[in-house]
Write an enzyme that holds these catalytic residues in place. Sequence first.
Site, short mmCIF file in Angstrom:
data_model
loop_
_atom_site.label_atom_id
_atom_site.label_comp_id
_atom_site.label_asym_id
_atom_site.label_seq_id
_atom_site.Cartn_x
_atom_site.Cartn_y
_atom_site.Cartn_z
N ASP A 77 0.82 -1.20 0.00
CA ASP A 77 0.00 0.00 0.00
C ASP A 77 0.86 1.26 0.00
O ASP A 77 2.08 1.19 0.19
CB ASP A 77 -0.97 -0.01 1.20
CG ASP A 77 -0.32 -0.45 2.50
OD1 ASP A 77 0.93 -0.46 2.56
OD2 ASP A 77 -1.03 -0.78 3.45
N GLU A 85 -9.71 -1.69 5.23
CA GLU A 85 -10.35 -1.44 6.52
C GLU A 85 -11.58 -2.34 6.67
O GLU A 85 -12.06 -2.92 5.68
CB GLU A 85 -10.75 0.04 6.60
CG GLU A 85 -9.57 1.02 6.47
CD GLU A 85 -8.73 1.15 7.74
OE1 GLU A 85 -8.67 0.20 8.55
OE2 GLU A 85 -8.11 2.21 7.91
N ASN A 116 -7.70 -2.65 14.24
CA ASN A 116 -9.09 -2.90 13.83
C ASN A 116 -9.20 -4.09 12.89
O ASN A 116 -10.24 -4.31 12.28
CB ASN A 116 -9.69 -1.64 13.18
CG ASN A 116 -8.96 -1.25 11.90
OD1 ASN A 116 -8.02 -1.93 11.48
ND2 ASN A 116 -9.40 -0.19 11.26
N HIS A 152 -7.39 -4.59 10.11
CA HIS A 152 -7.12 -4.37 8.68
C HIS A 152 -5.87 -5.12 8.23
O HIS A 152 -4.98 -5.43 9.02
CB HIS A 152 -7.06 -2.87 8.33
CG HIS A 152 -5.87 -2.12 8.82
ND1 HIS A 152 -5.93 -0.81 9.23
CD2 HIS A 152 -4.56 -2.46 8.95
CE1 HIS A 152 -4.74 -0.38 9.57
NE2 HIS A 152 -3.88 -1.37 9.43
C1 F6R Z 1 1.18 -1.30 6.04
C2 F6R Z 1 0.20 -2.33 6.31
C3 F6R Z 1 -0.65 -2.26 7.53
C4 F6R Z 1 0.17 -2.56 8.78
C5 F6R Z 1 -0.70 -2.48 10.02
C6 F6R Z 1 0.10 -2.67 11.29
O1 F6R Z 1 1.89 -1.58 4.85
O2 F6R Z 1 0.08 -3.22 5.53
O3 F6R Z 1 -1.69 -3.19 7.42
O4 F6R Z 1 0.75 -3.83 8.69
O5 F6R Z 1 -1.33 -1.23 10.07
O6 F6R Z 1 0.95 -1.58 11.46
P1 F6R Z 1 1.99 -1.54 12.66
O7 F6R Z 1 2.96 -2.63 12.40
O8 F6R Z 1 2.64 -0.17 12.57
O9 F6R Z 1 1.23 -1.75 13.90
#
Ligand code: F6R
Length: 237
Positions: A64, A139, A132, A134
């Site tokens: 992303d 989301e 959450n 995701h």
């Molecule tokens: C970002 C991504 C997100 C993160 C998730 C956890 O490329 O794919 O799904 O893996 O938001 O983020 P952290 O590791 O910062 O808690």
Amino acid sequence: MTICKTTAVAAESVADRIAAAVAAKPNVVLGLATGGTMEPVYKALVRRSAAGLSFSAVRVFALDEYVGLPPDHPQSYRVYLRERFVDHVGLDPSRFHVPRGDLSAEVAASEYETTLRQHGPVDLQLLGIGRNGHIGFNEPGSPFASRTRLVALTASTRAANARFFAPGHVPRHAITMGIASILEARRLLVFAIGPEKSDAVWAMVMQPPTVDVPASAVRLHASAEIVLDEGAAGQVA
Ligand code: F6R
């Protein structure tokens, strides 16, 4: 599911799996996530590279990217992956793909799907999980049939990422690989650490798959592995 005593051991164990995939197939296609969880994994992979593992033929697809940031913005995911991994392991820059957050979202998303089709499927997709539930920036409510597209970030995701941006500058949108795009990878590797992820981990593994918990879609995949530290595993161990 693998549960490791400490975050450091868990990150090494994720890096071991990725390194083994690279050793087995030097031109492996990796799908990579960003975020705090993955930082020790990339550190461990940079050490593997310094110890002789070649990444020169590896291809990387980022999951992303924020919309509205120039590609060289310090908080862009392109820069995140370059600074922590790509620039330190001798990866060929032409084999490094990130959705273009600076183009029209429609053009960027369709370009990305085309590139994925051209060079895919992804052999090994690394996934973190949001509080959450995701994955990528899919989301809650994201259809399991979704593909790379423009998405609005929820208040909870924007709050979790606010620490990286000046007040009032937290992006509102992102381009993310969709859930169907993610599930096309040959193998999924989900990595979660810390007690703040334990509710999302519980919802991912203990409930039937539901669009309310995008990460639960990984259970529809024939080859999905989950690595956790004890904090993240708090409610499922
Ligand atoms: C970002 C991504 C997100 C993160 C998730 C956890 O490329 O794919 O799904 O893996 O938001 O983020 P952290 O590791 O910062 O808690």
